[in-house]
Design an enzyme around this catalytic site. Structure first.
Site, PDB file in Angstrom:
ATOM      1  N   LYS A   1     -22.945  42.053  29.539  1.00 34.84           N
ATOM      2  CA  LYS A   1     -21.593  41.840  29.016  1.00 34.84           C
ATOM      3  C   LYS A   1     -20.589  42.828  29.584  1.00 34.84           C
ATOM      4  O   LYS A   1     -19.419  42.491  29.764  1.00 34.84           O
ATOM      5  CB  LYS A   1     -21.586  41.934  27.488  1.00 34.84           C
ATOM      6  CG  LYS A   1     -22.155  40.695  26.831  1.00 34.84           C
ATOM      7  CD  LYS A   1     -21.646  40.570  25.412  1.00 34.84           C
ATOM      8  CE  LYS A   1     -22.092  39.282  24.776  1.00 34.84           C
ATOM      9  NZ  LYS A   1     -21.771  39.216  23.353  1.00 34.84           N
TER      10      LYS A   1
ATOM     11  N   LYS B   1     -28.854  30.596  30.403  1.00 31.42           N
ATOM     12  CA  LYS B   1     -28.920  30.066  29.036  1.00 31.42           C
ATOM     13  C   LYS B   1     -27.603  29.380  28.665  1.00 31.42           C
ATOM     14  O   LYS B   1     -26.548  29.736  29.200  1.00 31.42           O
ATOM     15  CB  LYS B   1     -29.306  31.164  28.034  1.00 31.42           C
ATOM     16  CG  LYS B   1     -28.237  32.153  27.752  1.00 31.42           C
ATOM     17  CD  LYS B   1     -28.555  33.029  26.543  1.00 31.42           C
ATOM     18  CE  LYS B   1     -27.336  33.895  26.324  1.00 31.42           C
ATOM     19  NZ  LYS B   1     -27.327  34.764  25.217  1.00 31.42           N
TER      20      LYS B   1
ATOM     21  N   LYS C   1     -21.640  30.113  24.995  1.00 34.78           N
ATOM     22  CA  LYS C   1     -20.259  29.714  24.692  1.00 34.78           C
ATOM     23  C   LYS C   1     -19.271  30.281  25.695  1.00 34.78           C
ATOM     24  O   LYS C   1     -18.153  29.812  25.787  1.00 34.78           O
ATOM     25  CB  LYS C   1     -19.885  30.085  23.249  1.00 34.78           C
ATOM     26  CG  LYS C   1     -20.250  31.483  22.815  1.00 34.78           C
ATOM     27  CD  LYS C   1     -20.259  31.609  21.283  1.00 34.78           C
ATOM     28  CE  LYS C   1     -21.017  32.845  20.846  1.00 34.78           C
ATOM     29  NZ  LYS C   1     -21.513  32.821  19.501  1.00 34.78           N
TER      30      LYS C   1
END
Ligand code: TYM
Length: 331
Positions: free
Chosen positions: A110, A194, A197
Site C-alpha cells: 500500500k 486478487k 476495490k
C-alpha cells in the site's frame, strides 16, 4: 467462543469481500457471539473524503445486513464508535516490535515506492487490527486469505502482552477462519491479482451493488483462455483465470471445484460463462437490492450502528479497564 471481524469503508463491496468474509459472518452468527464492525479508523490510514467515508460506512453496514447479518443476533457497529479500540491500540503499539511491522507485506504494497510519504497510521494499521480483535478477546476471526499475516501479528501481540505482564492466558490465541471456497477470489481481468476495490479496471470486480446487466457484462468480459474446461483439477494448473471462475462457481453453488469440472468438462466458455453469470446474478442481485433499500434509509443504519457500538463498548471497556490495571495505570 467469540467472533470478531471488520471491513474497511474504503470502496464498494465486491464478490471477494462477500465470499471471503461476509458470507461467513452470516453463517457464524447462529453459533457464536459475533461482533462485526465497519473499520472506519483503518480506512483513514489513507486519505478519505469525509462525506464519502460516511456514505461508505453506511454501504458496508448495508452489505452486512443485506447479506443476512441480523443485528439482533450479532453486534454490528462502527469502530470509531467504541473508543476502547484506539486506547488498546496505543498500549499494543508499545508491545509490538518495529521488526514485526517491518515484515508486513500489506504496508509494503500500500505504501508503494515512496514509503516516507505514507501515514504513520498505515504502518501501525495491523496493531489497531489486533486491538479490534483482542478488545473483545475474540477467539475466531473470519477473513479472506489476504489477512493471514495480520492475524499472526495479533497472536504475537497477545502472546507478548501475556508474557511481559505475567498475565497468563489473558488474551487468547485467536484462530483465523480462512479456509473454505472463496478465501481468495482473483480479479476477473488478471488471475494473478486478487479482486480488489482499488483495482483501476472497473471490470476486475463484481460489486454487490451491480445490477444484473452489469454483472452479466463483467462475467462475459472476464479474461479466459481458448481451451475448454478440463475434467480434473490438475487441468486448472497454469490457468489462473479459469481456476478463479471455477472457484467462484463452486463457492456460490456450495459445491466443490471437482463437481463443477465434472459438470462442465469439455465445454467452452460460451457455455460456462452464461451459467456462471446466471448463478452470480441469482446469488448477488437480491443482496444488492436489499443494500439499496437499506442505504436509502441512513437514519435506520445509524440507529443500528449506534446501538451496536453501545453494546460493544460495554465489553470493550471492561477489557481496557483490566488492561490498564495489568499495565500499572491508575484507576
Ligand atoms: P478489507 O476491508 O480489505 O476486506 C474485508 C474482508 O474481505 C476479505 N477480502 C477477500 N476475500 C477473498 N477474496 C478477495 N479478493 C478479498 N478481498 C478482500 C478480506 O480478507 C477481509 O476479510 N484489515 C482488514 C480489516 C480489519 C479486520 C479487523 C479484519 C480491520 N480490523 C479485525 C478482521 C478483524 C481489511 O483491510 O479488510
Amino acid at each position: 467462543m467469540r467472533v470478531l471481524s471488520g471491513i474497511q469503508p474504503s470502496g464498494g463491496m465486491h464478490l471477494g469481500n462477500y465470499l471471503g468474509a461476509i458470507r461467513k459472518f452470516v453463517e457464524l452468527q447462529h453459533q457464536y457471539d459475533c461482533h462485526f464492525c465497519v473499520v472506519d479508523m483503518h480506512a483513514i490510514t489513507v486519505w478519505q473524503d469525509p462525506a464519502k467515508l460516511r456514505e461508505q460506512t453506511f454501504h458496508i453496514a448495508a452489505a452486512y445486513l443485506g447479506a443476512g447479518v441480523d443485528p439482533e443476533k450479532a453486534i454490528v457497529f462502527h469502530q470509531s464508535g467504541v473508543h476502547a479500540h484506539a486506547e488498546l491500540a496505543w498500549i499494543f503499539n508499545c508491545v509490538a516490535r518495529l521488526g514485526w511491522l517491518d515484515r508486513m507485506t500489506q504496508f509494503k504494497d500500500k505504501a508503494g515506492k515512496d514509503k516516507q510519504r505514507a501515514s504513520v497510521g498505515l504502518y501501525t494499521y495491523p496493531v489497531l487490527q489486533a486491538a479490534d480483535i483482542l478488545v473483545y478477546k475474540a477467539t475466531h476471526v473470519p477473513v479472506g486469505d489476504d489477512q493471514k499475516q495480520h492475524l499472526e501479528l495479533s497472536r504475537d501481540i497477545a502472546a507478548k502482552f501475556n508474557h511481559d505482564f505475567d498475565a497468563e492466558n489473558f488474551f487468547p490465541q485467536t484462530e483465523p477462519l480462512i479456509k473454505g471456497p472463496g478465501a481468495r477470489i482473483m480479479s476477473l481481468r488478471d488471475g494473478s491479482k486478487k479482486m480488489s476495490k482499488s483495482d483501476p479496471s472497473e471490470n476486475a470486480c463484481v460489486f454487490l451493488a451491480d445490477d444484473a446487466d452489469t454483472i452479466m457484462k463483467k462475467i462475459k468480459k472476464a479474461k479466459t483462455d481458448p481451451e475448454p474446461l478440463p475434467s480434473e483439477l490438475d487441468g486448472l494448473k497454469d490457468r489462473p483465470e479459469t481456476a478463479n471462475l471455477v472457484g467462484i462457481y463452486a463457492a456460490l453453488s456450495g459445491r466443490t471445484d471437482e463437481e463443477i469440472l465434472r459438470e462442465f468438462a469439455g465445454k467452452g466458455f460460451g457455455v460456462f460463462k452464461p451459467a456462471l453469470a446466471d448463478l452470480v446474478v441469482e446469488k448477488i442481485s437480491p443482496i444488492g437490492g436489499e443494500m439499496r433499500r437499506l442505504e436509502a434509509d441512513p437514519a435506520y443504519l445509524q440507529k443500528i450502528m449506534t446501538a451496536g457500538a453501545e453494546r460493544a463498548g460495554i465489553i470493550a471497556d471492561q477489557t481496557v479497564k483490566e488492561v490498564k490495571e495489568i499495565v500499572g495505570f491508575l484507576a
